[in-house]
Motif scaffolding. Structure first.
Motif: not given
Ligand SMILES: [Zn+2]
Length: 520
Positions: A186-202
């Motif tokens: 849950l914390e990773i999911a939150e952090a990821l959407c605060g970072l520049p979107a990478p090339k592939r989808s997560i």
């Protein structure tokens, strides 16, 4: 020792460090759970809040609220491992309440719902529900490739002889197994959407019914419309009981370069014990079976495993935080991986005691007379076509006279000289064809190695030199090189006194600079 509640003594969750938003949502769920247990009955059809189609991809700027924090980890774990969820047995009220909580979290973070019918949940089996959300990639083509990170949220409820070490009949809160992994995700999911979107989808996946035979991940893979879209998987199962800052890491042999990638992502300095075993006891195995490369982090077994005593008080939240940081970075790296994420078939037949090591590629790629001695130049007797020498146009019969200003006749051990030589060479060569003297420049393959160690390479770790032996009391030994170290880079181009080697040891990055002895 907390008194374990039995089924009849159920009460509302304790007021732990749950933030406002989770409290409200947790309470709502509980109210539904308690207020109308009869009405709620076995069918999963009426979860509290149906997520609507999430809008655009999350913001790119890192914000405070998307930081990975111990406070939020504790909040999630306290709720997930609370008696209220009754040990989150798959297909039960507690299991479905957990699924609702997770779906709500993904909705709040604006992940795209990729369950069934534009919902986050994917119902299957006997009232089971996977919960899934997508962070769309930024590359017009690569966004169609998904890298998945998942954790199972179910546990064994009140326990029975088939799934518990006992005592049975008490709530198995499953704090480490796997409230720790779900909180981490849950914390990773939150952090990821605060970072520049990478090339592939997560894709974020919360699996149900793992304890019943890895059913949730199996169902999702078996029913995925286009499995070729699923390129990589990371599994988080039991990360809450880290000891001595160390964790076991599985799967690094399934994709070239994974070990170095994890080391580069290891900001928290976790000691990683890399295992080559392909275990079949968690959701990663369903991906491995389908030739999808994966990683899995595990903080180790303990007495409370599958017992009612696996409680939230025993969790090491600093450890969970470090693993969340590690995997957030790893997911960004994998989602931006420059090449195809091709599964390494060879990993199926490998054993750590017999690593498939090969000799390092020769740096120059030539041979000369074995009887050549100090005081003589070097005349080439063969030149490998694809080598540094071959590419620079050196030919058989060419005579090496001067290298980086050093008279070749002064060099005693030319093999050792080249092994320790800086990458770039400027040479004076007398050509075999016409005895004309020419200046030739070239870059040697690989990087210079310090005196006193031997190294080899491994196809699963491209661009890395693996230390196979260190001569005691040698310069390499004196500054701390050890067998098994991975040499990643060296700050070439500086004079030898200031050379520094970047190495990786047990997933940790460090710098070594041995005492330098003059070239032979
Ligand atoms: Zn588990």
């Amino acid at each position: 020792m907390k008194v374990k509640t039995t089924r009849s003594q159920l009460s509302l969750p304790r007021k732990s460090a749950v933030d406002a938003r989770s409290i409200v949502r947790g309470m709502c769920l509980v109210m539904i759970l308690v207020a109308s247990p009869v009405a709620y009955s076995e069918d999963a059809s009426s979860p509290p809040a149906d997520p609507t189609a999430a809008d655009s991809v999350p913001t790119l700027a890192v914000t405070d609220e998307t930081q990975i924090t111990i406070k939020e980890l504790q909040a999630h774990a306290a709720f997930l491992a609370s008696d209220t969820l009754q040990g989150r047995d798959a297909g039960t009220e507690g299991g479905r309440a957990t699924a609702a909580y997770l779906a709500d979290e993904l909705k709040h973070l604006k992940y795209l719902p990729i369950g069934t019918d534009a919902d986050y949940r994917q119902a299957f089996g006997a009232g089971y529900q996977n919960v899934l959300g997508l962070l769309e990639g930024s590359d017009p083509h690569l966004k169609n490739e998904w890298v998945v990170i998942g954790a199972h949220f179910d546990h064994v409820g009140f326990g029975n002889p088939l799934n518990s070490h006992g005592p049975f009949g008490q709530i198995h809160n499953g704090a480490d197994d796997n409230a720790s992994g779900v909180s981490c995700l849950l914390e990773i999911a939150e952090a990821l959407c605060g970072l520049p979107a990478p090339k592939r989808s997560i894709a974020i996946a919360f699996w149900d019914a793992e304890e019943r035979g890895l059913l949730g991940s199996a169902h999702w893979l078996a029913n995925h419309p286009d499995l070729s879209q699923v390129q990589f998987y990371t599994n988080i199962d039991m990360v809450g009981r880290m000891r001595d800052d160390s964790a076991e890491v599985f799967g690094v042999r399934t994709l070239p370069g994974l070990r170095s990638m994890l080391a580069r992502s290891n900001a928290g300095d976790i000691q990683m014990k890399f295992s080559w075993a392909q275990r079949d006891d968690s959701d990663h195995y369903n991906f491995y079976q389908r030739n999808i490369p994966y990683t899995m982090v595990f903080s180790g077994l303990h007495y409370d495993y599958h017992r009612p005593s696996d409680d939230v008080e025993k969790l090491n939240f600093e450890g969970i935080e470090k693993i969340a940081q590690l995997l957030t970075r790893q997911m960004i790296e994998v989602a931006n991986y420059p090449e195809q994420l091709t599964f390494r078939d060879y990993c199926r037949n490998e054993h750590i005691n017999s690593p498939p090591l090969a000799s390092l590629p020769s740096r120059l790629g030539v041979t000369w007379s074995p009887t050549r001695q100090k005081g003589q130049t070097i005349t080439l007797t063969s030149v490998e076509g694809d080598s540094a020498a071959g590419k620079a146009g050196l030919q058989v019969g060419d005579e090496l006279v001067l290298i980086n200003g050093v008279d070749v006749r002064e060099i005693d051990n030319f093999i050792e000289w080249i092994r320790r030589s800086p990458v770039h060479l400027d040479m004076d060569v007398v050509r075999a064809k016409d005895r004309a003297e020419e200046q030739i420049s070239l870059d040697l393959k690989g990087f210079p190695l310090p005196e006193g160690l031997l190294a080899a390479r491994d196809a699963a770790e491209p661009g890395v030199a693996i230390v196979t032996s260190v001569t005691s009391d040698s310069p390499a030994a004196q500054c701390g090189f050890r067998q098994g170290d991975r040499i990643l880079a060296v700050n070439d181009g500086v004079n030898q006194e200031n050379r520094v080697w970047d190495i990786e040891r047990n997933g940790q990055l460090m710098k070594l600079s041995p005492a330098v002895t003059p070239l032979p």
